[in-house]
Design an enzyme around this catalytic site. Sequence first.
Site, PDB file in Angstrom:
ATOM      1  N   GLY A 107     -19.703  98.213  50.482  1.00  0.00           N
ATOM      2  CA  GLY A 107     -18.880  97.709  49.385  1.00  0.00           C
ATOM      3  C   GLY A 107     -17.622  97.026  49.890  1.00  0.00           C
ATOM      4  O   GLY A 107     -17.268  95.930  49.441  1.00  0.00           O
TER       5      GLY A 107
ATOM      6  N   ASN B  94     -18.637 100.357  55.580  1.00  0.00           N
ATOM      7  CA  ASN B  94     -18.810 100.546  54.144  1.00  0.00           C
ATOM      8  C   ASN B  94     -19.296  99.224  53.535  1.00  0.00           C
ATOM      9  O   ASN B  94     -18.579  98.220  53.574  1.00  0.00           O
ATOM     10  CB  ASN B  94     -17.470 100.992  53.533  1.00  0.00           C
ATOM     11  CG  ASN B  94     -17.535 101.198  52.049  1.00  0.00           C
ATOM     12  OD1 ASN B  94     -17.946 100.319  51.303  1.00  0.00           O
ATOM     13  ND2 ASN B  94     -17.085 102.356  51.604  1.00  0.00           N
TER      14      ASN B  94
ATOM     15  N   ASP C 270      -7.528 101.382  55.525  1.00  0.00           N
ATOM     16  CA  ASP C 270      -7.713 102.753  55.078  1.00  0.00           C
ATOM     17  C   ASP C 270      -7.216 102.737  53.649  1.00  0.00           C
ATOM     18  O   ASP C 270      -6.142 102.197  53.355  1.00  0.00           O
ATOM     19  CB  ASP C 270      -6.950 103.760  55.936  1.00  0.00           C
ATOM     20  CG  ASP C 270      -7.471 105.178  55.716  1.00  0.00           C
ATOM     21  OD1 ASP C 270      -8.676 105.330  55.446  1.00  0.00           O
ATOM     22  OD2 ASP C 270      -6.683 106.129  55.804  1.00  0.00           O
TER      23      ASP C 270
END
Length: 197
Positions: free
Chosen positions: A12, A10, A71
């Site tokens: 970001g 990811n 997570d």
Amino acid sequence: MKKIIVATKNKGKAKEFKEFFASFDIEAISLLDLPESIPDIEETGTTFEENAALKAEQISERFNTAVIADDSGLLIDALDGRPGLYSARYAGEPTNDQANIEKVLKEMQDVPDNDRSARFICVLAIAQPGKETNFCTGYCEGHIHSKQKGDHGFGYDPIFIPKKYDVTMAELDPAKKNQISHRKNAIDQLEKWLHTI
């Protein structure tokens, strides 16, 4: 400079981790930075901890080095904790931030302002060869706005207003967001493990 692999693709998240670890004089290397293609690790866990551990342990075993995986998700009280574990793919596959936001806003359209409490959660798993996996958890409390605002950040940032603020995470300057985010709160706890890397 020490290096650590952050098990994420990811962009970001990778950017946030790089900024956070730079302050500890540690270079965070995301899976996007590695020369070889790493297949996606299926998140089959039933908790944030299990999913973070799956990613950290598999990548640590593959590269025989320290790995941090996160997570994270959005927990909305009026939706009984949804989107929760399924935050990234709440509107289905493939993952799409805009579709996820629209689904949440639709589900929240009749929820009054005083019942829109929510929190971001980030669970970090720290896996190292031959050592027990450790966990750090951070939260960012707030509430869900009735519409999208701002163009910084990613994920649900345009609809999440952190506690003590009157603007969404996506309206905050990225440096300010990084000071109050759930990821920063988890990383602050991680500091006690960094000397073992």
